[in-house]
Design an enzyme around this catalytic site. Structure first.
Site, PDB file in Angstrom:
ATOM      1  N   GLY A  24      43.591  29.325  43.439  1.00  0.00           N
ATOM      2  CA  GLY A  24      43.505  30.423  42.470  1.00  0.00           C
ATOM      3  C   GLY A  24      44.836  30.986  42.009  1.00  0.00           C
ATOM      4  CD  GLU A  73      45.071  35.088  47.939  1.00  0.00           C
ATOM      5  OE1 GLU A  73      44.834  34.542  46.853  1.00  0.00           O
ATOM      6  OE2 GLU A  73      44.302  35.014  48.921  1.00  0.00           O
ATOM      7  CG  ASP A  88      36.494  40.283  47.192  1.00  0.00           C
ATOM      8  OD1 ASP A  88      36.225  41.377  46.702  1.00  0.00           O
ATOM      9  OD2 ASP A  88      35.628  39.412  47.440  1.00  0.00           O
ATOM     10  CE  LYS A 127      36.609  41.208  42.706  1.00  0.00           C
ATOM     11  NZ  LYS A 127      35.363  40.464  42.991  1.00  0.00           N
ATOM     12  CB  VAL A 150      37.334  38.757  37.354  1.00  0.00           C
ATOM     13  CG1 VAL A 150      36.911  40.184  37.018  1.00  0.00           C
ATOM     14  CG2 VAL A 150      38.171  38.744  38.633  1.00  0.00           C
TER      15      VAL A 150
HETATM   16  P1  IMP Z   1      38.894  37.816  50.555  1.00  0.00           P
HETATM   17  O1  IMP Z   1      39.127  37.146  51.862  1.00  0.00           O
HETATM   18  O2  IMP Z   1      37.497  38.331  50.415  1.00  0.00           O
HETATM   19  O3  IMP Z   1      39.919  38.863  50.205  1.00  0.00           O
HETATM   20  O4  IMP Z   1      38.929  36.633  49.538  1.00  0.00           O
HETATM   21  C1  IMP Z   1      39.825  36.485  48.543  1.00  0.00           C
HETATM   22  C2  IMP Z   1      39.505  35.192  47.831  1.00  0.00           C
HETATM   23  O5  IMP Z   1      38.145  35.175  47.342  1.00  0.00           O
HETATM   24  C3  IMP Z   1      40.376  35.100  46.604  1.00  0.00           C
HETATM   25  O6  IMP Z   1      41.585  34.446  46.898  1.00  0.00           O
HETATM   26  C4  IMP Z   1      39.496  34.332  45.649  1.00  0.00           C
HETATM   27  O7  IMP Z   1      39.654  32.944  45.863  1.00  0.00           O
HETATM   28  C5  IMP Z   1      38.091  34.711  46.013  1.00  0.00           C
HETATM   29  N1  IMP Z   1      37.581  35.802  45.137  1.00  0.00           N
HETATM   30  C6  IMP Z   1      37.342  37.072  45.478  1.00  0.00           C
HETATM   31  N2  IMP Z   1      36.897  37.789  44.426  1.00  0.00           N
HETATM   32  C7  IMP Z   1      36.868  36.935  43.382  1.00  0.00           C
HETATM   33  C8  IMP Z   1      36.496  37.075  41.988  1.00  0.00           C
HETATM   34  O8  IMP Z   1      36.113  38.146  41.478  1.00  0.00           O
HETATM   35  N3  IMP Z   1      36.593  35.950  41.241  1.00  0.00           N
HETATM   36  C9  IMP Z   1      37.013  34.751  41.726  1.00  0.00           C
HETATM   37  N4  IMP Z   1      37.379  34.583  43.008  1.00  0.00           N
HETATM   38  C10 IMP Z   1      37.295  35.660  43.832  1.00  0.00           C
HETATM   39 MG    MG Z   2      42.177  32.533  46.404  1.00  0.00          MG
END
Ligand code: IMP
Ligand code: MG
Length: 182
Positions: free
Chosen positions: A48, A103, A107, A135, A157
């Site tokens: 990403g 990154e 999220d 987020k 998104v």
């Molecule tokens: P976390 O471990 O939940 O913080 O995951 C983060 C990862 O989830 C990011 O690097 C993205 O690959 C994916 N991700 C989280 N939210 C979104 C979104 O709204 N769109 C696309 N990918 C997302």
């Molecule tokens: Mg990612």
């Protein structure tokens, strides 16, 4: 200008190229100032962050190297445990170096939490984080994010590197995916 045919899948465009460009310029300037005279290594999180990293890199005006890591969360049930699998590790040692993790989006924070722990165990001079999107409403674990492009609401998104089922990464803007497309 090329045409993109995924517009119907989006309910809204959140960030246009003219929003992204100046913000990334700003981040690049701040990073260049803060890391002046230091051995800076950007660690991009595949896949990403690829587009963000490539634009950010060109706004950094001090010597800088790049490397990449690919990680994946285990299934939904174990996701809350924050267990992350390394699919591709760094090519180089980071011992004694100043690491800036790049990154696309933070999220829940679980992926980053694991990565920061893992990187810290390799004895870098420092580890900081630069995320294009944050987020905050979704956070399950506190993680320090030192450079943030934009805070966004809790919507899924896509575009500018972010995908849904590996699609939409090529959009030059960030949009909200229509819930009926998920
Ligand atoms: P976390 O471990 O939940 O913080 O995951 C983060 C990862 O989830 C990011 O690097 C993205 O690959 C994916 N991700 C989280 N939210 C979104 C979104 O709204 N769109 C696309 N990918 C997302
Ligand atoms: Mg990612």
């Amino acid at each position: 200008m090329a045409q993109w045919n995924m517009g119907d899948d989006l309910s809204e465009i959140l960030l246009r190229p003219e929003d992204l460009g100046p913000k990334i310029k700003e981040l690049g300037a701040a990073i260049s100032r803060d890391y002046q005279g230091k051995d800076l290594l950007l660690v991009g999180v595949l896949k990403g962050a690829v587009i963000f990293l490539s634009d950010l890199l060109r706004e950094i005006t001090i010597p800088v190297s790049i490397d990449f890591m690919a990680v994946s969360s285990y299934g939904a049930a174990t996701k809350t445990s924050g267990i992350v699998r390394i699919l591709k590790d760094l090519d180089e040692s980071i011992e004694g170096r100043h690491v800036l993790v790049v990154e696309d989006i933070v999220d829940t924070g679980l992926t980053l939490h694991y990565m920061l722990d893992n990187l810290a165990s390799r004895r870098p001079a420092s580890v900081k984080v630069c995320a294009l999107l944050d987020k905050p409403d979704r956070r399950q674990v506190a993680v320090p994010v030192d450079y943030i492009g934009f805070h966004i609401p809790d919507r899924f998104v896509v575009g500018y590197g972010l995908d849904y089922a590996e699609k939409y990464r090529n959009l030059p803007y960030i949009g909200v995916l229509r819930p009926d497309r998920i």
